[in-house]
Write a protein that holds these residues in place. Sequence first.
Motif, PDB file in Angstrom:
ATOM      1  N   MET A   1       0.832  -1.206   0.000  1.00 22.37           N
ATOM      2  CA  MET A   1       0.000   0.000   0.000  1.00 22.37           C
ATOM      3  C   MET A   1       0.867   1.257   0.000  1.00 22.37           C
ATOM      4  N   THR A   2       2.012   1.178   0.671  1.00 22.54           N
ATOM      5  CA  THR A   2       2.945   2.312   0.632  1.00 22.54           C
ATOM      6  C   THR A   2       3.424   2.560  -0.787  1.00 22.54           C
ATOM      7  N   LEU A   3       3.722   1.498  -1.518  1.00 23.39           N
ATOM      8  CA  LEU A   3       4.125   1.653  -2.923  1.00 23.39           C
ATOM      9  C   LEU A   3       3.047   2.384  -3.714  1.00 23.39           C
ATOM     10  N   ALA A   4       1.797   1.946  -3.527  1.00 26.12           N
ATOM     11  CA  ALA A   4       0.690   2.556  -4.265  1.00 26.12           C
ATOM     12  C   ALA A   4       0.456   4.000  -3.835  1.00 26.12           C
ATOM     13  N   GLU A   5       0.553   4.270  -2.552  1.00 29.33           N
ATOM     14  CA  GLU A   5       0.305   5.622  -2.042  1.00 29.33           C
ATOM     15  C   GLU A   5       1.334   6.609  -2.585  1.00 29.33           C
ATOM     16  N   LEU A   6       2.592   6.251  -2.532  1.00 32.43           N
ATOM     17  CA  LEU A   6       3.630   7.164  -3.006  1.00 32.43           C
ATOM     18  C   LEU A   6       3.708   7.207  -4.524  1.00 32.43           C
ATOM     19  N   HIS A   7       3.077   6.230  -5.169  1.00 27.94           N
ATOM     20  CA  HIS A   7       2.983   6.227  -6.627  1.00 27.94           C
ATOM     21  C   HIS A   7       1.793   7.060  -7.095  1.00 27.94           C
ATOM     22  N   GLY A   8       0.933   7.476  -6.149  1.00 27.84           N
ATOM     23  CA  GLY A   8      -0.218   8.295  -6.496  1.00 27.84           C
ATOM     24  C   GLY A   8      -1.420   7.516  -6.975  1.00 27.84           C
ATOM     25  N   VAL A   9      -1.475   6.211  -6.676  1.00 31.41           N
ATOM     26  CA  VAL A   9      -2.604   5.389  -7.104  1.00 31.41           C
ATOM     27  C   VAL A   9      -3.767   5.625  -6.140  1.00 31.41           C
ATOM     28  N   PRO A  10      -4.999   5.876  -6.618  1.00 27.44           N
ATOM     29  CA  PRO A  10      -6.136   6.125  -5.723  1.00 27.44           C
ATOM     30  C   PRO A  10      -6.551   4.877  -4.950  1.00 27.44           C
ATOM     31  N   PHE A  11      -6.926   5.077  -3.698  1.00 25.18           N
ATOM     32  CA  PHE A  11      -7.384   3.997  -2.831  1.00 25.18           C
ATOM     33  C   PHE A  11      -8.909   4.016  -2.743  1.00 25.18           C
ATOM     34  N   PRO A  12      -9.548   2.854  -2.622  1.00 24.76           N
ATOM     35  CA  PRO A  12     -11.003   2.831  -2.407  1.00 24.76           C
ATOM     36  C   PRO A  12     -11.343   3.261  -0.991  1.00 24.76           C
ATOM     37  N   THR A  13     -12.545   3.769  -0.826  1.00 23.79           N
ATOM     38  CA  THR A  13     -13.034   4.132   0.503  1.00 23.79           C
ATOM     39  C   THR A  13     -13.694   2.915   1.142  1.00 23.79           C
ATOM     40  N   LEU A  14     -13.376   2.673   2.402  1.00 20.46           N
ATOM     41  CA  LEU A  14     -13.846   1.483   3.102  1.00 20.46           C
ATOM     42  C   LEU A  14     -14.859   1.846   4.176  1.00 20.46           C
ATOM     43  N   LYS A  15     -15.702   0.860   4.537  1.00 24.52           N
ATOM     44  CA  LYS A  15     -16.687   1.038   5.605  1.00 24.52           C
ATOM     45  C   LYS A  15     -16.247   0.355   6.895  1.00 24.52           C
ATOM     46  N   VAL A  16     -14.969   0.016   6.974  1.00 17.66           N
ATOM     47  CA  VAL A  16     -14.468  -0.744   8.118  1.00 17.66           C
ATOM     48  C   VAL A  16     -14.640   0.046   9.418  1.00 17.66           C
ATOM     49  N   GLN A  17     -15.104  -0.668  10.451  1.00 20.99           N
ATOM     50  CA  GLN A  17     -15.263  -0.075  11.789  1.00 20.99           C
ATOM     51  C   GLN A  17     -14.223  -0.601  12.773  1.00 20.99           C
ATOM     52  N   THR A  18     -13.782  -1.858  12.574  1.00 17.14           N
ATOM     53  CA  THR A  18     -12.739  -2.450  13.420  1.00 17.14           C
ATOM     54  C   THR A  18     -11.622  -2.959  12.519  1.00 17.14           C
ATOM     55  N   LEU A  19     -10.428  -2.406  12.704  1.00 14.80           N
ATOM     56  CA  LEU A  19      -9.281  -2.739  11.867  1.00 14.80           C
ATOM     57  C   LEU A  19      -8.183  -3.344  12.742  1.00 14.80           C
ATOM     58  N   THR A  20      -7.669  -4.513  12.318  1.00 19.33           N
ATOM     59  CA  THR A  20      -6.585  -5.184  13.026  1.00 19.33           C
ATOM     60  C   THR A  20      -5.378  -5.276  12.106  1.00 19.33           C
ATOM     61  N   LEU A  21      -4.226  -4.802  12.594  1.00 17.71           N
ATOM     62  CA  LEU A  21      -2.998  -4.793  11.800  1.00 17.71           C
ATOM     63  C   LEU A  21      -1.903  -5.550  12.528  1.00 17.71           C
ATOM     64  N   GLU A  22      -1.210  -6.399  11.793  1.00 20.49           N
ATOM     65  CA  GLU A  22       0.005  -7.030  12.306  1.00 20.49           C
ATOM     66  C   GLU A  22       1.166  -6.384  11.574  1.00 20.49           C
TER      67      GLU A  22
END
Length: 470
Positions: free
Chosen positions: A315-336
């Motif tokens: 996602m960092t690659l896409a973000e710094l490349h300027g690729v648009p991200f979809p909008t999410l409806k997530v309410q609980t997000l878990t990251l490792e």
Amino acid sequence: MAKRRGRRSRRQRRINSHRKIHRIIEGADFINSMPDEILRHILSFTTMDLAIRTSVLSRRWRHVWCEVPCLNFYTAARGIDETLVSYRAPKITSFRVWMPDSVVTAPPQVDSWVEFAMSRSVEKLTLANCRFYHPETYRFPDSFYLSSSLTQLTVVAFYVIPSCAVSWSSLRNLTLSFCNLYDDSVANMLSGCPKLETLKLHHFAGLLERLDLTKSPSLATLEIMRGFRRSGAMEIVAPHIHSLTLECSEEPSTLVNVSSLTEANLHIRMPIICSKSSFLQMAASLQTMVLKMLAGLQNVERLTFGFGGTLLQIMTLAELHGVPFPTLKVQTLTLETMFTGSVIPGIARLLQNSPGLKNLIVHATYSGKIRDKYMDFYFLSLRVKCWRSNYYVFPTSEEINSMWGCNDATSKLLASFMELVLKNAKTLERMVVWLGGTDFDDDQWVEELRQMAGTLSHSNIVSIVIKRRN
């Protein structure tokens, strides 16, 4: 007087001993007085070889095991055959065969076990680890695929290729692990399971290119793990499922339609990268894969990204490349993830594109599998200079490994991460950070981290909790 006290003491010990023996006898009598149905139910919780041993206890127990409703075998084939000869119950609730690794089984024996279980209207069937000299030639008998009583089926390490139209009219849970699967065979099985609720496909091989669950309206839970054997790219069409667990490496899975999905657990490993040039060749396809996957998860309310932050690096690659991200409806997000500069831009964009986020759970671990020098080389090819400058407070993966022993540096890093989260997640109500490893064995220091989190909580009206894994 001393002799009298000694006699009294010995007499009391004898009385206590008799009472103890009497209680044991009463307990044994209590068990023996139970109805046969209860005794059989108790024996169902052990393997059949142990259940058979109870026949030597007394005449009362001699034939109890012969009608145990749940048959659980972990033994050689001969032991199973001998047991089934003496078995007398007209119906089997559960039939489970898990062969030891050293045992080689003959196909006729497996056929006989399957036919025996089906003839007794088995409800839960497990067949696992039956080794053959030529496993690719074995096929289950047709009776295996024709059952109105089966509600739960688990098959491990078989070629599941039906030669007839499958009819599992009552089946609700199906698990296939280490099996060879093909499009036609899976479609045949799914068409014969109108009540299927849970489908688990683990580490399968074969040519399963498209999993179409459109005609499985009852299916709510789908679990796919593809991290062991290569099985090619696969499309998933599952408009009715509510929960998805997807673990894969090398070949991605494309989510064509998961419109009813509310919970997703994504564990994506990276393919092996041998050089900077090979990473440069696959970087664009990795971004496309991840962003397509996110686009298919726009209605998900509970989302988990596992395996150490590799998805976040992409996602960092896409973000710094300027690729648009979809909008999410997530309410609980878990990251490792680890708190390195290679994941931070991806996390920031993910938080910004989750406007309804209420809960964030972070499991601190090692960084993702993409090495920092590969990312540097990629951005250099795009003429994106100094991409780290906006995130200079976050270390590289090499730097973070050397700083965990420094409490002050680690405290500042955690504080920077929490502040970044609070800046980008405007609707956040609760954040939980899990810390693990020997670096966090200092109780006093961990308590200081919790006090720091409490200070941030009060100033931002967000509950921040620091927890430690044992």
